[in-house]
Design a protein around this motif. Structure first.
Motif, PDB file in Angstrom:
ATOM      1  N   VAL A  47       0.843  -1.201   0.000  1.00  0.00           N
ATOM      2  CA  VAL A  47       0.000   0.000   0.000  1.00  0.00           C
ATOM      3  C   VAL A  47       0.878   1.250   0.000  1.00  0.00           C
ATOM      4  O   VAL A  47       2.103   1.166   0.068  1.00  0.00           O
ATOM      5  CB  VAL A  47      -0.942  -0.009   1.225  1.00  0.00           C
ATOM      6  CG1 VAL A  47      -1.903  -1.181   1.143  1.00  0.00           C
ATOM      7  CG2 VAL A  47      -0.133  -0.072   2.524  1.00  0.00           C
ATOM      8  N   HIS A  48       0.227   2.413  -0.059  1.00  0.00           N
ATOM      9  CA  HIS A  48       0.987   3.659  -0.157  1.00  0.00           C
ATOM     10  C   HIS A  48       1.907   3.859   1.050  1.00  0.00           C
ATOM     11  O   HIS A  48       3.075   4.232   0.897  1.00  0.00           O
ATOM     12  CB  HIS A  48       0.029   4.844  -0.291  1.00  0.00           C
ATOM     13  CG  HIS A  48       0.718   6.172  -0.355  1.00  0.00           C
ATOM     14  ND1 HIS A  48       1.753   6.431  -1.231  1.00  0.00           N
ATOM     15  CD2 HIS A  48       0.548   7.311   0.373  1.00  0.00           C
ATOM     16  CE1 HIS A  48       2.179   7.672  -1.061  1.00  0.00           C
ATOM     17  NE2 HIS A  48       1.464   8.224  -0.092  1.00  0.00           N
ATOM     18  N   ILE A  49       1.398   3.619   2.258  1.00  0.00           N
ATOM     19  CA  ILE A  49       2.232   3.793   3.448  1.00  0.00           C
ATOM     20  C   ILE A  49       3.440   2.869   3.397  1.00  0.00           C
ATOM     21  O   ILE A  49       4.534   3.224   3.842  1.00  0.00           O
ATOM     22  CB  ILE A  49       1.402   3.548   4.727  1.00  0.00           C
ATOM     23  CG1 ILE A  49       0.391   4.678   4.925  1.00  0.00           C
ATOM     24  CG2 ILE A  49       2.303   3.431   5.959  1.00  0.00           C
ATOM     25  CD1 ILE A  49      -0.542   4.474   6.087  1.00  0.00           C
TER      26      ILE A  49
ATOM     27  N   ALA B  73       0.511  11.174  14.697  1.00  0.00           N
ATOM     28  CA  ALA B  73       0.711  11.098  13.253  1.00  0.00           C
ATOM     29  C   ALA B  73      -0.618  11.117  12.507  1.00  0.00           C
ATOM     30  O   ALA B  73      -1.578  10.462  12.916  1.00  0.00           O
ATOM     31  CB  ALA B  73       1.491   9.837  12.907  1.00  0.00           C
ATOM     32  N   GLU B  74      -0.660  11.860  11.393  1.00  0.00           N
ATOM     33  CA  GLU B  74      -1.865  11.929  10.562  1.00  0.00           C
ATOM     34  C   GLU B  74      -1.567  11.610   9.101  1.00  0.00           C
ATOM     35  O   GLU B  74      -2.320  10.888   8.459  1.00  0.00           O
ATOM     36  CB  GLU B  74      -2.514  13.306  10.677  1.00  0.00           C
ATOM     37  CG  GLU B  74      -3.048  13.617  12.074  1.00  0.00           C
ATOM     38  CD  GLU B  74      -3.767  14.949  12.123  1.00  0.00           C
ATOM     39  OE1 GLU B  74      -3.874  15.611  11.061  1.00  0.00           O
ATOM     40  OE2 GLU B  74      -4.229  15.326  13.217  1.00  0.00           O
ATOM     41  N   THR B  75      -0.489  12.146   8.559  1.00  0.00           N
ATOM     42  CA  THR B  75      -0.175  11.918   7.154  1.00  0.00           C
ATOM     43  C   THR B  75       0.512  10.558   6.979  1.00  0.00           C
ATOM     44  O   THR B  75       1.054   9.998   7.940  1.00  0.00           O
ATOM     45  CB  THR B  75       0.765  13.008   6.622  1.00  0.00           C
ATOM     46  OG1 THR B  75       2.049  12.865   7.246  1.00  0.00           O
ATOM     47  CG2 THR B  75       0.212  14.396   6.908  1.00  0.00           C
ATOM     48  N   PRO B  76       0.510  10.010   5.753  1.00  0.00           N
ATOM     49  CA  PRO B  76       1.209   8.745   5.527  1.00  0.00           C
ATOM     50  C   PRO B  76       2.671   8.784   5.943  1.00  0.00           C
ATOM     51  O   PRO B  76       3.176   7.817   6.537  1.00  0.00           O
ATOM     52  CB  PRO B  76       1.062   8.533   4.017  1.00  0.00           C
ATOM     53  CG  PRO B  76      -0.222   9.221   3.676  1.00  0.00           C
ATOM     54  CD  PRO B  76      -0.245  10.437   4.561  1.00  0.00           C
ATOM     55  N   ALA B  77       3.349   9.881   5.667  1.00  0.00           N
ATOM     56  CA  ALA B  77       4.759   9.986   6.042  1.00  0.00           C
ATOM     57  C   ALA B  77       4.925   9.975   7.558  1.00  0.00           C
ATOM     58  O   ALA B  77       5.838   9.335   8.091  1.00  0.00           O
ATOM     59  CB  ALA B  77       5.375  11.253   5.453  1.00  0.00           C
TER      60      ALA B  77
END
Length: 239
Positions: free
Chosen positions: A96-98, A217-221
């Motif tokens: 997945v993106h993460i 944490a909120e964003t994928p990064a």
């Protein structure tokens, strides 16, 4: 180094078994210290072995000096510990993106990374350059990858058909870290499903979920940062 000692060291490295070469700097004698055995030319007390094994777990080679002990005149032994460990590994289930961010950060932290996902359209070289990709079903893949005590496993798919079988293998392995993406509500349902499949309470407690340190944490990064930070903390016994 004596030939039999060298042969044992080479075999341990080939078999990916952690071992420390310990040299007494006063006598030049050497021993091999494994997590459950010792082979070599001089005796080591239990407190020596405890320190050596702690250094082996943490990849800390170097000089170790001990205070006066019986059998040594004037001062305790001066030992040089050379840790020989197999590579640190991170197995990520779910392309997945993460996962793209997690794998990059893990590589920078010194981990050999493998991404497992039977969906070949997701697990591609273009999306994961330089990463080992396995397109088998997760339970089959993890069994074949021979998880050891230098391995961390993270499941990220949010799909029970993929995450649950992977977790069942990982939780019964020597992996030093097992984490799984999902909210508290999602994790509660996951625990119920795994329990119904025979996973024990002790095994379930090994899962770090929601995965990652709680850093807001909120964003994928940011989530990727929290995951790698938690893996490092687990390895360094800081959790």
């Amino acid at each position: 180094m004596k030939r039999d000692t060298l042969d044992r060291l080479l075999k341990a490295r080939a078999d990916k078994v952690p071992v420390a070469v310990v040299t007494d700097l006063s006598s030049g004698m050497q021993s091999l210290v494994f997590h459950d055995a010792v082979h070599g030319g001089f005796g080591l007390e239990e407190h020596h072995l405890a320190e050596i094994r702690a250094r082996l777990r943490q990849d800390h080679s170097g000089l170790v000096e001990f205070p006066d002990v019986e059998g040594y005149e004037g001062e305790g032994p001066r030992l040089f510990v050379h840790a020989h460990n197999p590579p640190l590994r991170l197995i990520v289930v779910g392309a997945v993106h993460i996962a793209q961010l997690v794998t990059r950060m893990a590589a920078l932290a010194g981990y050999a990374v493998t991404v497992v996902d039977p969906r070949a359209a997701f697990a591609t070289e273009a999306r994961f350059p330089g990463v080992e990709l396995v397109h088998s079903w997760p339970d089959e893949a993890l069994a074949a990858l021979a998880i050891d005590a230098r391995t961390a496993v993270v499941t990220l798919t949010h799909d029970a058909k993929l995450d649950d079988p992977a977790l069942m293998v990982a939780l019964r392995s020597p992996a030093f870290y097992v984490g799984s993406l999902g909210s508290n509500r999602t994790h509660a349902k996951r625990l119920d499903r795994l329990s119904e499949q025979g996973v024990t309470e002790a095994e379930l407690k090994r899962i770090h979920a929601p995965v990652g340190l709680d850093i807001g944490a909120e964003t994928p990064a940011e989530i990727a940062v929290s995951i790698i930070a938690q893996v490092v903390a687990a390895r360094r016994n800081a959790l």
